[in-house]
Design a protein around this motif. Sequence first.
Motif, PDB file in Angstrom:
ATOM      1  N   TYR A 174       0.850  -1.186   0.000  1.00 43.28           N
ATOM      2  CA  TYR A 174       0.000   0.000   0.000  1.00 43.28           C
ATOM      3  C   TYR A 174       0.887   1.238   0.000  1.00 43.28           C
ATOM      4  CZ  TYR A 174      -3.367  -3.418   1.860  1.00 43.28           C
ATOM      5  OH  TYR A 174      -4.156  -4.509   2.050  1.00 43.28           O
ATOM      6  N   TYR A 175       0.321   2.340  -0.506  1.00 37.59           N
ATOM      7  CA  TYR A 175       1.025   3.618  -0.451  1.00 37.59           C
ATOM      8  C   TYR A 175       0.494   4.435   0.718  1.00 37.59           C
ATOM      9  CZ  TYR A 175       3.121   2.510  -4.919  1.00 37.59           C
ATOM     10  OH  TYR A 175       3.852   1.909  -5.905  1.00 37.59           O
ATOM     11  N   ASP A 176       1.416   4.833   1.584  1.00 39.21           N
ATOM     12  CA  ASP A 176       1.074   5.568   2.804  1.00 39.21           C
ATOM     13  C   ASP A 176       0.289   6.830   2.483  1.00 39.21           C
ATOM     14  OD1 ASP A 176       1.093   6.672   5.392  1.00 39.21           O
ATOM     15  OD2 ASP A 176       3.069   7.563   5.099  1.00 39.21           O
ATOM     16  N   GLY A 177      -0.902   6.944   3.086  1.00 40.82           N
ATOM     17  CA  GLY A 177      -1.708   8.140   2.915  1.00 40.82           C
ATOM     18  C   GLY A 177      -2.449   8.220   1.600  1.00 40.82           C
ATOM     19  N   VAL A 178      -2.196   7.267   0.683  1.00 45.19           N
ATOM     20  CA  VAL A 178      -2.864   7.270  -0.625  1.00 45.19           C
ATOM     21  C   VAL A 178      -3.971   6.217  -0.627  1.00 45.19           C
ATOM     22  CG1 VAL A 178      -2.589   6.997  -3.126  1.00 45.19           C
ATOM     23  CG2 VAL A 178      -0.772   8.083  -1.767  1.00 45.19           C
ATOM     24  N   ASP A 179      -3.570   4.935  -0.596  1.00 45.40           N
ATOM     25  CA  ASP A 179      -4.578   3.875  -0.514  1.00 45.40           C
ATOM     26  C   ASP A 179      -4.547   3.173   0.841  1.00 45.40           C
ATOM     27  OD1 ASP A 179      -2.189   2.593  -0.890  1.00 45.40           O
ATOM     28  OD2 ASP A 179      -2.764   1.526  -2.705  1.00 45.40           O
ATOM     29  N   LEU A 180      -3.840   3.786   1.805  1.00 43.49           N
ATOM     30  CA  LEU A 180      -3.859   3.284   3.175  1.00 43.49           C
ATOM     31  C   LEU A 180      -4.013   4.464   4.122  1.00 43.49           C
ATOM     32  CD1 LEU A 180      -3.477   0.685   4.948  1.00 43.49           C
ATOM     33  CD2 LEU A 180      -1.143   1.463   5.287  1.00 43.49           C
ATOM     34  N   LYS A 181      -5.150   4.529   4.770  1.00 44.44           N
ATOM     35  CA  LYS A 181      -5.420   5.588   5.738  1.00 44.44           C
ATOM     36  C   LYS A 181      -5.207   5.034   7.152  1.00 44.44           C
ATOM     37  CE  LYS A 181      -6.813   8.197   2.319  1.00 44.44           C
ATOM     38  NZ  LYS A 181      -5.880   9.141   1.733  1.00 44.44           N
ATOM     39  N   ILE A 182      -5.213   5.937   8.114  1.00 47.98           N
ATOM     40  CA  ILE A 182      -4.890   5.556   9.490  1.00 47.98           C
ATOM     41  C   ILE A 182      -5.861   4.508  10.050  1.00 47.98           C
ATOM     42  CG2 ILE A 182      -6.157   7.472  10.567  1.00 47.98           C
ATOM     43  CD1 ILE A 182      -2.745   6.225  11.776  1.00 47.98           C
ATOM     44  N   ASP A 183      -7.143   4.624   9.734  1.00 48.14           N
ATOM     45  CA  ASP A 183      -8.116   3.653  10.245  1.00 48.14           C
ATOM     46  C   ASP A 183      -7.864   2.258   9.673  1.00 48.14           C
ATOM     47  OD1 ASP A 183      -9.409   5.459  11.881  1.00 48.14           O
ATOM     48  OD2 ASP A 183     -10.839   6.059  10.349  1.00 48.14           O
ATOM     49  N   ASP A 184      -7.463   2.201   8.381  1.00 46.10           N
ATOM     50  CA  ASP A 184      -7.137   0.909   7.765  1.00 46.10           C
ATOM     51  C   ASP A 184      -5.939   0.282   8.477  1.00 46.10           C
ATOM     52  OD1 ASP A 184      -9.055   1.467   5.749  1.00 46.10           O
ATOM     53  OD2 ASP A 184      -7.551   2.625   4.647  1.00 46.10           O
ATOM     54  N   LEU A 185      -4.948   1.105   8.736  1.00 40.52           N
ATOM     55  CA  LEU A 185      -3.738   0.603   9.384  1.00 40.52           C
ATOM     56  C   LEU A 185      -4.039   0.067  10.787  1.00 40.52           C
ATOM     57  CD1 LEU A 185      -0.453   0.587   9.247  1.00 40.52           C
ATOM     58  CD2 LEU A 185      -0.793   2.273  11.022  1.00 40.52           C
ATOM     59  N   LEU A 186      -4.816   0.809  11.544  1.00 41.69           N
ATOM     60  CA  LEU A 186      -5.122   0.378  12.913  1.00 41.69           C
ATOM     61  C   LEU A 186      -5.901  -0.928  12.913  1.00 41.69           C
ATOM     62  CD1 LEU A 186      -5.977   3.812  14.581  1.00 41.69           C
ATOM     63  CD2 LEU A 186      -3.824   2.542  14.668  1.00 41.69           C
ATOM     64  N   ARG A 187      -6.718  -1.119  11.882  1.00 40.13           N
ATOM     65  CA  ARG A 187      -7.431  -2.397  11.748  1.00 40.13           C
ATOM     66  C   ARG A 187      -6.430  -3.534  11.519  1.00 40.13           C
ATOM     67  NH1 ARG A 187     -11.325  -0.110   9.184  1.00 40.13           N
ATOM     68  NH2 ARG A 187     -10.476  -0.440   7.105  1.00 40.13           N
ATOM     69  N   MET A 188      -5.423  -3.286  10.677  1.00 41.80           N
ATOM     70  CA  MET A 188      -4.380  -4.293  10.432  1.00 41.80           C
ATOM     71  C   MET A 188      -3.624  -4.632  11.722  1.00 41.80           C
ATOM     72  SD  MET A 188      -2.615  -2.857   6.957  1.00 41.80           S
ATOM     73  CE  MET A 188      -3.478  -2.751   5.388  1.00 41.80           C
TER      74      MET A 188
END
Length: 281
Positions: free
Chosen positions: A38-52
């Motif tokens: 994923y590209y940071d801040g492009v197709d990966l937002k903070i909420d997505d990351l925290l879910r991971m």
Amino acid sequence: MNKIAIVTDSTSDIPKELVNRYNIRVIPLTITYKDKTYYDGVDLKIDDLLRMLDEGEELPKTSQVNPARFYEEYKRLFDEGYNKIISIHLSSNLSGTYQSAIIAKNMLETDDIYVVDSRTVSFGTGMLALKAAKMIEEGKDVEEIYNTLNILAPKSRVAYALDKLEYLKKGGRLSGTQAAIGTLLNIKPIIYITDGSHAILDKTRGMKKALSRMIKYVQDEGFDENELFAIGTVKDYENLEEFKEMVKNELGVDNYLLAEVGTVVATYSGPGVVGIWFYAK
């Protein structure tokens, strides 16, 4: 007349409205999770990351920007009519992104790209990019801007308090036993940047004491009232509100910028982070 462009990387955590206002080019780092990139801040937002982060024991992995990506961006900017580029990146002690920018500059065989090692992380880098943007607005030349950034970079201070230890455990920075004991004792580590690298500033019992310790850190260092001052969080708005009051009442600062810590930093810290950025006197 010189037309100067600003390039930074996605770890700089500059609020979107300021990126747009100053036309700052933000190059994303990549984050890999379960064999997908994923590209940071492009197709990966903070909420997505925290879910991971909450899904399991495997942490997402971050990767530096590669030289080819910088080469493309620099070339595009020159083609757009910019004749000078200032490229400002997270500490070279923590990532190869700065070195990738140097390689790209050398590939283009130009002296018109000025690469700055911020010697810091997150919005510490962003503050330098915004300083450059304001100096461009004031009509300063590229040499003066570059020299100013290199003077400010060592004065940059970043500290953040971590509410949760489980993500340090997942990332291998704490053993399971250390994390369990620390959680039981309500230990909150405070991380800061020194000599371009992460280190532990202190460990307190409880988040309120951690916030107070960060205030003391600012008081001990002194802060330059003529430069930008910022506070921010990873999804801990309750403690952020309390911290705002402390910053106002104990430091006398009520003019500050609010930064939202991005996905690369949050990969290592998880949610429940409150941070502060400033320049020492």
